[in-house]
Design a protein around this motif. Sequence first.
Motif, PDB file in Angstrom:
ATOM      1  N   ILE A 152     -24.038  -4.278  -8.740  1.00 45.52           N
ATOM      2  CA  ILE A 152     -23.310  -3.820  -7.555  1.00 45.52           C
ATOM      3  C   ILE A 152     -21.817  -4.138  -7.697  1.00 45.52           C
ATOM      4  O   ILE A 152     -20.961  -3.270  -7.478  1.00 45.52           O
ATOM      5  N   ALA A 153     -21.528  -5.390  -8.076  1.00 47.42           N
ATOM      6  CA  ALA A 153     -20.121  -5.814  -8.196  1.00 47.42           C
ATOM      7  C   ALA A 153     -19.398  -4.922  -9.200  1.00 47.42           C
ATOM      8  O   ALA A 153     -18.259  -4.493  -8.977  1.00 47.42           O
ATOM      9  N   HIS A 154     -20.091  -4.644 -10.265  1.00 47.68           N
ATOM     10  CA  HIS A 154     -19.545  -3.824 -11.335  1.00 47.68           C
ATOM     11  C   HIS A 154     -19.151  -2.443 -10.818  1.00 47.68           C
ATOM     12  O   HIS A 154     -18.042  -1.964 -10.994  1.00 47.68           O
ATOM     13  N   ASN A 155     -20.133  -1.832 -10.146  1.00 42.28           N
ATOM     14  CA  ASN A 155     -19.902  -0.467  -9.659  1.00 42.28           C
ATOM     15  C   ASN A 155     -18.897  -0.428  -8.519  1.00 42.28           C
ATOM     16  O   ASN A 155     -18.141   0.528  -8.382  1.00 42.28           O
ATOM     17  N   THR A 156     -18.960  -1.473  -7.702  1.00 37.86           N
ATOM     18  CA  THR A 156     -18.109  -1.460  -6.520  1.00 37.86           C
ATOM     19  C   THR A 156     -16.637  -1.577  -6.871  1.00 37.86           C
ATOM     20  O   THR A 156     -15.799  -0.931  -6.251  1.00 37.86           O
ATOM     21  N   LYS A 157     -16.330  -2.407  -7.863  1.00 41.36           N
ATOM     22  CA  LYS A 157     -14.919  -2.681  -8.153  1.00 41.36           C
ATOM     23  C   LYS A 157     -14.120  -1.399  -8.368  1.00 41.36           C
ATOM     24  O   LYS A 157     -13.089  -1.200  -7.732  1.00 41.36           O
ATOM     25  N   ASP A 158     -14.663  -0.547  -9.196  1.00 38.29           N
ATOM     26  CA  ASP A 158     -13.937   0.696  -9.501  1.00 38.29           C
ATOM     27  C   ASP A 158     -13.804   1.575  -8.267  1.00 38.29           C
ATOM     28  O   ASP A 158     -12.761   2.171  -8.034  1.00 38.29           O
ATOM     29  N   ARG A 159     -14.901   1.619  -7.522  1.00 39.78           N
ATOM     30  CA  ARG A 159     -14.887   2.463  -6.324  1.00 39.78           C
ATOM     31  C   ARG A 159     -13.859   1.933  -5.330  1.00 39.78           C
ATOM     32  O   ARG A 159     -13.043   2.679  -4.795  1.00 39.78           O
ATOM     33  N   ILE A 160     -13.920   0.618  -5.119  1.00 35.09           N
ATOM     34  CA  ILE A 160     -12.998  -0.022  -4.174  1.00 35.09           C
ATOM     35  C   ILE A 160     -11.556   0.217  -4.623  1.00 35.09           C
ATOM     36  O   ILE A 160     -10.673   0.499  -3.817  1.00 35.09           O
ATOM     37  N   TYR A 161     -11.344   0.106  -5.913  1.00 40.64           N
ATOM     38  CA  TYR A 161      -9.983   0.269  -6.424  1.00 40.64           C
ATOM     39  C   TYR A 161      -9.452   1.666  -6.097  1.00 40.64           C
ATOM     40  O   TYR A 161      -8.338   1.819  -5.627  1.00 40.64           O
ATOM     41  N   GLN A 162     -10.315   2.660  -6.329  1.00 39.27           N
ATOM     42  CA  GLN A 162      -9.913   4.036  -6.034  1.00 39.27           C
ATOM     43  C   GLN A 162      -9.600   4.192  -4.551  1.00 39.27           C
ATOM     44  O   GLN A 162      -8.615   4.802  -4.158  1.00 39.27           O
ATOM     45  N   GLN A 163     -10.500   3.602  -3.737  1.00 35.60           N
ATOM     46  CA  GLN A 163     -10.299   3.690  -2.292  1.00 35.60           C
ATOM     47  C   GLN A 163      -8.992   3.028  -1.908  1.00 35.60           C
ATOM     48  O   GLN A 163      -8.218   3.542  -1.091  1.00 35.60           O
ATOM     49  N   LEU A 164      -8.757   1.850  -2.516  1.00 42.79           N
ATOM     50  CA  LEU A 164      -7.554   1.092  -2.201  1.00 42.79           C
ATOM     51  C   LEU A 164      -6.303   1.884  -2.518  1.00 42.79           C
ATOM     52  O   LEU A 164      -5.357   1.936  -1.725  1.00 42.79           O
ATOM     53  N   ILE A 165      -6.331   2.523  -3.678  1.00 40.97           N
ATOM     54  CA  ILE A 165      -5.179   3.309  -4.091  1.00 40.97           C
ATOM     55  C   ILE A 165      -4.878   4.381  -3.040  1.00 40.97           C
ATOM     56  O   ILE A 165      -3.738   4.555  -2.620  1.00 40.97           O
ATOM     57  N   GLN A 166      -5.948   5.041  -2.595  1.00 44.69           N
ATOM     58  CA  GLN A 166      -5.770   6.103  -1.608  1.00 44.69           C
ATOM     59  C   GLN A 166      -5.218   5.526  -0.305  1.00 44.69           C
ATOM     60  O   GLN A 166      -4.274   6.048   0.280  1.00 44.69           O
ATOM     61  N   GLN A 167      -5.802   4.400   0.066  1.00 44.02           N
ATOM     62  CA  GLN A 167      -5.404   3.734   1.302  1.00 44.02           C
ATOM     63  C   GLN A 167      -3.932   3.317   1.214  1.00 44.02           C
ATOM     64  O   GLN A 167      -3.161   3.524   2.159  1.00 44.02           O
ATOM     65  N   LEU A 168      -3.567   2.737   0.066  1.00 44.39           N
ATOM     66  CA  LEU A 168      -2.191   2.271  -0.115  1.00 44.39           C
ATOM     67  C   LEU A 168      -1.221   3.441  -0.071  1.00 44.39           C
ATOM     68  O   LEU A 168      -0.151   3.351   0.531  1.00 44.39           O
ATOM     69  N   GLU A 169      -1.632   4.532  -0.702  1.00 46.60           N
ATOM     70  CA  GLU A 169      -0.758   5.699  -0.723  1.00 46.60           C
ATOM     71  C   GLU A 169      -0.525   6.187   0.708  1.00 46.60           C
ATOM     72  O   GLU A 169       0.609   6.448   1.103  1.00 46.60           O
ATOM     73  N   ASP A 170      -1.614   6.241   1.465  1.00 45.78           N
ATOM     74  CA  ASP A 170      -1.500   6.701   2.849  1.00 45.78           C
ATOM     75  C   ASP A 170      -0.581   5.781   3.651  1.00 45.78           C
ATOM     76  O   ASP A 170       0.323   6.234   4.359  1.00 45.78           O
ATOM     77  N   LYS A 171      -0.832   4.477   3.488  1.00 49.65           N
ATOM     78  CA  LYS A 171      -0.033   3.509   4.263  1.00 49.65           C
ATOM     79  C   LYS A 171       1.427   3.542   3.844  1.00 49.65           C
ATOM     80  O   LYS A 171       2.336   3.481   4.686  1.00 49.65           O
ATOM     81  N   ALA A 172       1.642   3.601   2.522  1.00 51.47           N
ATOM     82  CA  ALA A 172       3.016   3.626   2.014  1.00 51.47           C
ATOM     83  C   ALA A 172       3.757   4.827   2.597  1.00 51.47           C
ATOM     84  O   ALA A 172       4.918   4.733   2.989  1.00 51.47           O
ATOM     85  N   ASN A 173       3.054   5.936   2.690  1.00 52.60           N
ATOM     86  CA  ASN A 173       3.682   7.140   3.246  1.00 52.60           C
ATOM     87  C   ASN A 173       4.000   6.984   4.724  1.00 52.60           C
ATOM     88  O   ASN A 173       5.010   7.492   5.200  1.00 52.60           O
ATOM     89  N   LYS A 174       3.133   6.267   5.396  1.00 43.78           N
ATOM     90  CA  LYS A 174       3.363   6.021   6.814  1.00 43.78           C
ATOM     91  C   LYS A 174       4.652   5.213   6.977  1.00 43.78           C
ATOM     92  O   LYS A 174       5.539   5.570   7.770  1.00 43.78           O
ATOM     93  N   HIS A 175       4.752   4.120   6.190  1.00 46.93           N
ATOM     94  CA  HIS A 175       5.962   3.284   6.243  1.00 46.93           C
ATOM     95  C   HIS A 175       7.185   4.100   5.853  1.00 46.93           C
ATOM     96  O   HIS A 175       8.225   4.039   6.495  1.00 46.93           O
ATOM     97  N   PHE A 176       7.010   4.826   4.791  1.00 47.03           N
ATOM     98  CA  PHE A 176       8.120   5.615   4.233  1.00 47.03           C
ATOM     99  C   PHE A 176       8.632   6.619   5.272  1.00 47.03           C
ATOM    100  O   PHE A 176       9.841   6.769   5.473  1.00 47.03           O
ATOM    101  N   THR A 177       7.687   7.257   5.930  1.00 42.81           N
ATOM    102  CA  THR A 177       8.076   8.239   6.949  1.00 42.81           C
ATOM    103  C   THR A 177       8.766   7.537   8.110  1.00 42.81           C
ATOM    104  O   THR A 177       9.802   7.999   8.601  1.00 42.81           O
ATOM    105  N   ASN A 178       8.197   6.393   8.505  1.00 41.59           N
ATOM    106  CA  ASN A 178       8.803   5.660   9.621  1.00 41.59           C
ATOM    107  C   ASN A 178      10.237   5.248   9.309  1.00 41.59           C
ATOM    108  O   ASN A 178      11.107   5.329  10.168  1.00 41.59           O
ATOM    109  N   ILE A 179      10.466   4.777   8.074  1.00 42.93           N
ATOM    110  CA  ILE A 179      11.817   4.318   7.721  1.00 42.93           C
ATOM    111  C   ILE A 179      12.777   5.501   7.665  1.00 42.93           C
ATOM    112  O   ILE A 179      13.913   5.424   8.116  1.00 42.93           O
ATOM    113  N   ASN A 180      12.296   6.596   7.121  1.00 43.98           N
ATOM    114  CA  ASN A 180      13.200   7.707   6.835  1.00 43.98           C
ATOM    115  C   ASN A 180      13.273   8.796   7.889  1.00 43.98           C
ATOM    116  O   ASN A 180      14.244   9.534   7.936  1.00 43.98           O
ATOM    117  N   ASN A 181      12.184   8.867   8.658  1.00 50.86           N
ATOM    118  CA  ASN A 181      12.070  10.056   9.508  1.00 50.86           C
ATOM    119  C   ASN A 181      13.014  10.022  10.696  1.00 50.86           C
ATOM    120  O   ASN A 181      12.616   9.905  11.846  1.00 50.86           O
TER     121      ASN A 181
END
Lengths: 726, 179
Positions: free
Chosen positions: A538-567
């Motif tokens: 489970i740990a093995h399989n989860t790590k990669d999945r979580i990482y992908q999810q995290l990347i997506q989550q981070l991208e979304d959040k970063a864009n939120k911050h980015f828009t807030n700062i710039n918009n």
Amino acid sequence: MIIKAIRLQNFLCYYGENEITFSEGLNLILGANGFGKSKLYDALHWAFDDYIFNTETGESENTSIVKSKLVCDKTKAECAIGEIITTSVEIEVEHTSKETYRLKRVYTIKKIGESQFTEPLKSETSLFYKDVLYFKPTIEDFTEKVEKLIPSSTRPYVWFKGERGIEKLINTTDEKSLREVIERLSNISRWESYKKITEKATETASADLTKQRNTNKKEADKIADLERQKNNLEKEIERLEKYIEDDEKNRAIAEEEQEKYLAKKDDANKIKEIHTKLFSAKKQYENIKKEYEKKDMGFTTQLFDKQWILLGLDKYIAEFGKKIQNYDYEKEDLKRKQTGKESKFKLSANIPDPIKLQEMLDEGKCFVCDQPIAEHSDAYHFIEEKMNYKEEITKVLDTLNNHEEFFSQLRNNALRLETVIQDVPQDITEYMKEIEHLKQQAKIAEEEVNRIENELSRLVQSANIEEEQADNIMTNYRHAKKRANDLISNIATNQEQLRINKANLKEKEQELHKLTKDDSEVLYLEKVKEILEDIKTIAHNTKDRIYQQLIQQLEDKANKHFTNINNIGGAFVGKIKFQPWGKGFRPKIMSNGVEVFSSNTSNISAMKLSIIMAIISAKDRNAEFYPLIADAPVSDFDEVKTITLLNEIGNTFTQSIIMFKDLLKENKNPNSQQDIYIVDDEALNDLRQKLPKDKPIVVHQLFAYNNSDVDNRTGTYTKIQKVKEL
Amino acid sequence: MRKLMDIIEGKIFKISSKYFTSKPIEKGLLVDYARKLGGQKGSGNEEGKIERGMAFGTVFDFLLYAFLLGVRLNKYEPIQEKEQTEAPFQTIRDSGQKRIKIIQFIVMILLTKSQKELIDIEQMNEKELEDFAKELITMLEGYANGGFEIISLYREDNEQYFEDTNNFVNFLTDSQEQF
């Protein structure tokens, strides 16, 4: 971690003692250029890791290099020779666990001349923890504690100085950079450690189980042997499964190829067949044609080889015969004249030929009258005499130019040719028939070649296969088929072996189980091992999945911050995209799916800060948090953008300490030298309006004092004062 | 004393191609239908002949053909001028040996056509024998010359006829009808 307070004593431009208390939320330290903002930043750094920032070299420098320069110039100037000056920075921090510590770093010098001091190479540290009300010294290691409070690897991402500091946060030209940032600041590394822990745990459980079995049983050796066999079988099974998997993949490829060629195989085969047919038809045609040509060309040769040239000249044979006959008579006559006696033979000496006469005697029969010739009979003697007569005549004639043999040779030659000459017309007719026949055959063969060629050309056209390809298709088809068959056979063999191995393994396990079944401890450990193996997977399989999810989550959040700062103000902003790159990701600003080149510096800074904020804010609530400490991070930003950034920082970080010169304005009516700058209340209120109410804003202002000449640093010093709390 | 056959053969082999090619009417005839002699290595062989599409492997064969044609059609055209210096056919001896049956037949014809009785030949001394052989050769040349003339004449009227070399066979009978 929360920084509760900082106390400075004679540190750089901070004369005497200064104390600042910080709260959660936004702590703004406002000061104009040269008022000591960076020195405060240095104080925090120095207290934690013994380094200050050298603005001249752009490098961090250790106490051992800076030495007495750490000490406030004014204090040094005021101090008497022989006096000791203590410089210290004391920081009070509260860990997420609510434990409070006081970290203190001290550097002591002694004045030994007008501008001479004893300069130790090291600073001293001390650590205190708060026990209910009072701080008590602790024997815990200072460096270890600091590392626990905020790891040195994390610090550069949350503590930075100026745009350069932001610039260094993420290296957009290094594939590993963003991944490293994420791993350091997020909880993702937790999954890697889960993976490692479960692996280790499984390994340990397995070893424990083996050990338990071995110690518990008398058949320890047997168990060990079974375990070994079991391990070997497991390895073999794994290996076979890998082989089968690979073979299956290759088989699929080979079968696909086979099908591709199969579609064309029949036509290719037909083409090949026709090709072969054409080849032999051509060869046959060539052979017949050659034979025909040879025969046709050889027609005139027959003039000599078969003596056709003598056609119609056989009449000369008879004429010559007559001449010979005359010659024979004449010759006999001549002989008679010369020997003087009459011959009793009517026929000339050569007739019949003496050879024939000898044959008559040998066979005992006359070839002329067919009467028998008995030995020693009259007839016998008569023939003998005739033979001798020839010899006698020959002897006589030898005295002359005897051409008899020559004439006889010519006559015999002619007689042999007589039938040949008579057959010439028929010979010629037959030969011509043969030529005609071959000509017809060649024509038929040629027509056959043309027919096959047409057939081939029609097929080539309809099948859309080049003639040259036909061979390859067949070969490729055969190869692919063979490959697929070989692989099928391999897979079958391996599967059979796998089945046997699995059965064996089961057998071994049962045997092992039987040997250990009464042992509850072993049973327990077996269960533990089983569960841990599941968790490991489970740990093995989860790590990669979580990482992908995290990347997506981070991208979304970063864009939120980015828009807030710039918009604001409708300026172009774009969107942050984490683009997969090598083993990591590269952040980019994209617009309509296209990368934006030469984005302005503030945009890049905003992107990087947005990513950092995204990572920080993505952490779960129980995770350790760190205060943001930034010295002049926003000098590229205009006032409006500065406010939006502060708002974003205030919203993201539990605590932030930001030193900058913005939000200050010139005092039109200063009362003293110290209130040349006053806080821009309007801007501050604007910020207050934007930030949620539970996020306090505390504003400190730096004041520069000059007792004497402004150019003399020994007379200049900084004092800090809390001016607002909103 | 030499045998008559040897003397005649020797003389036949010394017949020169020049006799025929020097006469305007036969000019080109030998070149057209027989391979030049003394040429390339292997000249005169079967293959070479086929390759070049010539009716006769050698000029000598052509000579024999012409002679027999002259005899068959009784066309005797003695050669007036002889250039004795001319080199004989170079490959005659080889092809002569191959054609020995035909040559013997030809000698038989020459002896038949000769006014001399065979018995008289035996009475000749060497000088007389030599002259007699020359006489036979002159006869041979005359009939051959006659044969060439027939071919030349026929060719004048039938330009394409000998283009098909096989017609040299057909000419055995065709000529009989024509001449």
